[in-house]
Enzyme design. Structure first.
Site, PDB file in Angstrom:
ATOM      1  N   ASP A 241     -10.727  75.513  87.230  1.00  0.00           N
ATOM      2  CA  ASP A 241     -11.483  73.749  87.155  1.00  0.00           C
ATOM      3  C   ASP A 241     -11.799  73.237  88.303  1.00  0.00           C
ATOM      4  O   ASP A 241     -11.634  73.540  89.306  1.00  0.00           O
ATOM      5  CB  ASP A 241      -9.818  72.773  86.346  1.00  0.00           C
ATOM      6  CG  ASP A 241      -9.183  73.527  85.363  1.00  0.00           C
ATOM      7  OD1 ASP A 241      -9.547  74.447  84.512  1.00  0.00           O
ATOM      8  OD2 ASP A 241      -8.026  72.817  85.789  1.00  0.00           O
TER       9      ASP A 241
ATOM     10  N   ASP B 199     -13.186  77.795  83.197  1.00  0.00           N
ATOM     11  CA  ASP B 199     -12.096  77.160  82.730  1.00  0.00           C
ATOM     12  C   ASP B 199     -12.409  75.864  82.609  1.00  0.00           C
ATOM     13  O   ASP B 199     -13.408  75.926  81.644  1.00  0.00           O
ATOM     14  CB  ASP B 199     -10.931  77.215  83.700  1.00  0.00           C
ATOM     15  CG  ASP B 199      -9.770  77.302  82.949  1.00  0.00           C
ATOM     16  OD1 ASP B 199      -9.428  77.494  81.467  1.00  0.00           O
ATOM     17  OD2 ASP B 199      -8.741  76.837  83.227  1.00  0.00           O
TER      18      ASP B 199
ATOM     19  N   ASP C 181      -9.230  68.755  84.228  1.00  0.00           N
ATOM     20  CA  ASP C 181      -7.937  69.208  83.116  1.00  0.00           C
ATOM     21  C   ASP C 181      -6.391  68.496  84.021  1.00  0.00           C
ATOM     22  O   ASP C 181      -6.599  68.704  85.349  1.00  0.00           O
ATOM     23  CB  ASP C 181      -7.361  70.755  82.963  1.00  0.00           C
ATOM     24  CG  ASP C 181      -8.712  71.624  82.367  1.00  0.00           C
ATOM     25  OD1 ASP C 181      -9.166  71.026  81.557  1.00  0.00           O
ATOM     26  OD2 ASP C 181      -7.188  72.568  81.700  1.00  0.00           O
TER      27      ASP C 181
ATOM     28  N   ARG D 193     -13.258  70.123  73.637  1.00  0.00           N
ATOM     29  CA  ARG D 193     -11.962  69.981  74.975  1.00  0.00           C
ATOM     30  C   ARG D 193     -12.609  68.161  75.717  1.00  0.00           C
ATOM     31  O   ARG D 193     -12.127  68.672  76.915  1.00  0.00           O
ATOM     32  CB  ARG D 193     -11.794  70.809  75.706  1.00  0.00           C
ATOM     33  CG  ARG D 193     -10.650  71.720  74.941  1.00  0.00           C
ATOM     34  CD  ARG D 193     -10.035  72.318  75.733  1.00  0.00           C
ATOM     35  NE  ARG D 193      -9.548  73.884  75.024  1.00  0.00           N
ATOM     36  CZ  ARG D 193      -8.934  74.794  76.032  1.00  0.00           C
ATOM     37  NH1 ARG D 193      -8.851  74.875  77.293  1.00  0.00           N
ATOM     38  NH2 ARG D 193      -7.966  76.044  75.804  1.00  0.00           N
TER      39      ARG D 193
HETATM   40 CA    CA Z   1      -7.554  74.573  83.562  1.00  0.00          CA
END
Ligand code: CA
Ligand code: CA
Length: 448
Positions: A229, A268, A272, A322
């Site tokens: 991330d 990714d 996060d 997301r």
């Molecule tokens: Ca992640």
């Protein structure tokens, strides 16, 4: 006579009065006034999260490295300088790190560019061999790749990680120097099991995994998964991420090839927040041109009582999904602008997903929705998550997004939550002006 400590307390009192006056101004831009008031008293590098500004302001609040001494105040322009300034992940001495210009994480200690081939060198890994070894027609679909090429892939990935992962210690402020296009390209900031971190005014771009892993058991058709991330919070507390820009640019997902019929995904998350992280405020960032943007909780079995996150005054533009995907926690999402017009090949799947009993309050957000995208598509859930809240607008018309979603779905979102947000300094009671006001007050490069 005014002693130094007397002068300090006078200054504190004056700053407090200014903040109180600014907080008293309600409606449009209140939080911005608070910020300006603070900016008058304290320079950008020493600013701290304002009182009541989201979950990160609770308890001891979020001050980052504001108390850093001169020996722990750094200006960095290269990867090696950044690594040195970050020091040991277990050293809790307050530190301020000013990032000047763009730091390329894929460079060696001398500043020379490193490629995926450099990381793979000496490990025996080759994508061609990897694809041959784990082709479902040969290897099947019942188990994860192991041995031979998978061992080599993991070794190559480890070499890249050693280069591009930056571990941030507690009590750190990391902030971009205005006017320098400050940011990190190709890297991951890892804020893990530490408290009190501020990340501001930085552009995070092109965080890419050279060595995605094939998982034939992920979903019905398998998936290629990546590790990094741009910013990752794991077991982190009191984190304020403010005025940053996150983007996949210059290489968008449309450039990803397909192997085994699945997208070879090199990205990714953008930001996060997982593994029982808690007390996080995400404000005035721009999230753009990305797929899996913000995970809050990485599994449905994350324990209850953590993952409390406030997300306000951010712009989400060209995001597939997301934004965020929330699990378990008490999550407050307000005054954000969601522009779900397709951008650089990124088309929306949904904006907000509430699952695993997440207690989401989403209010006074604004969605810009083009013709052809259904309002029912803007939310998602597993039937156990809740989304409560009013004042959300779709193309300037206040709309009940949850009702639209529930009418079209069999896994209804719950509409009551177990908490009432109180840390809401600067919350605007209408989403009306967000498309205009957030255009010039969000992302990296705005703060001075
Ligand atoms: Ca992640
Ligand atoms: Ca339904």
């Amino acid at each position: 006579m005014a002693t130094p400590s007397h002068r300090r307390s006078l200054r504190k009192r004056r700053a407090l009065l200014t903040s109180v006056a600014a907080v008293a101004v309600t409606g449009l831009g209140a939080s911005y006034l608070v910020m300006s008031a603070n900016a008058n008293a304290v320079d950008l590098y020493h600013q701290t999260l304002a009182a009541k500004d989201g979950w990160a302001s609770s308890g001891t609040g979020t001050t980052g490295g504001a108390k850093a001494d001169a020996a722990h105040t750094f200006t960095v322009s290269t990867r090696a300088q950044l690594v040195k300034a970050l020091g040991s992940a277990s050293d809790t001495t307050p530190r301020i790190i000013k990032v000047k210009g763009t730091i390329d994480a894929n460079t060696d200690d001398a500043g020379k560019k490193l490629t995926c081939a450099n990381y793979a060198s000496g490990t025996g890994y080759s994508l061609t061999s990897y694809l041959k070894a784990y082709d479902p027609a040969v290897y099947g679909r019942s188990k994860l790749p192991s041995g031979g090429q998978e061992t080599a892939r993991a070794a190559a990935q480890k070499k890249q990680a050693a280069n591009i992962v930056f571990k941030v210690p507690a009590n750190t402020t990391l902030v971009g120097v205005p006017g320098t296009k400050a940011g990190i390209t190709g890297g991951m900031l890892q804020i893990q099991n530490v408290d009190n971190v501020i990340v501001r005014n930085l552009t995070f771009a092109a965080t890419e995994d050279c060595f995605p892993q094939w998982d034939p058991t992920d979903g019905d058709e398998g998936n290629w998964n990546s590790t990094y991330d741009s910013v990752t919070l794991r077991g982190a507390t009191h984190v304020w991420a403010d005025h940053n820009t996150f983007t996949d640019a210059p290489r968008f997902d449309s450039a990803n090839p397909e192997y085994f019929g699945r997208e070879y995904q090199v990205h990714d998350g953008s930001l996060d927040i997982t593994k029982s992280s808690d007390l996080v405020t995400v404000s005035r960032n721009q999230f753009t041109s990305h797929d899996k943007t913000m995970l809050i909780g990485s599994s449905d079995s994350e324990p209850a009582g953590k993952l409390r996150v406030s997300i306000h005054h951010n712009v989400w533009k060209g995001i597939v999904q997301r934004a965020p995907l929330g699990r378990v926690g008490q999550i407050h999402i307000y005054n954000n602008l969601y522009d779900v017009t397709p951008l650089n090949g990124y088309a929306v799947q949904y904006s907000i997903n509430s699952r695993a009993k997440a207690q989401v309050v989403a209010e006074n957000n604004h969605w810009k929705v083009p013709a052809g995208v259904k309002v029912a598509k803007l939310l998602s859930g597993d039937g156990t998550g809740a989304i409560k809240g009013t004042g959300n607008a779709v193309n300037s018309t206040v709309t009940d997004l949850v009702a639209a979603y529930n009418a079209a779905s069999s896994k209804d979102l719950k509409t009551t939550v177990n908490w009432t947000p109180t840390l809401t300094a600067g919350m605007e009671s209408s989403a009306k002006n967000l498309p205009t006001s957030l255009g010039t007050t969000t992302g990296a490069g705005v703060l001075s």
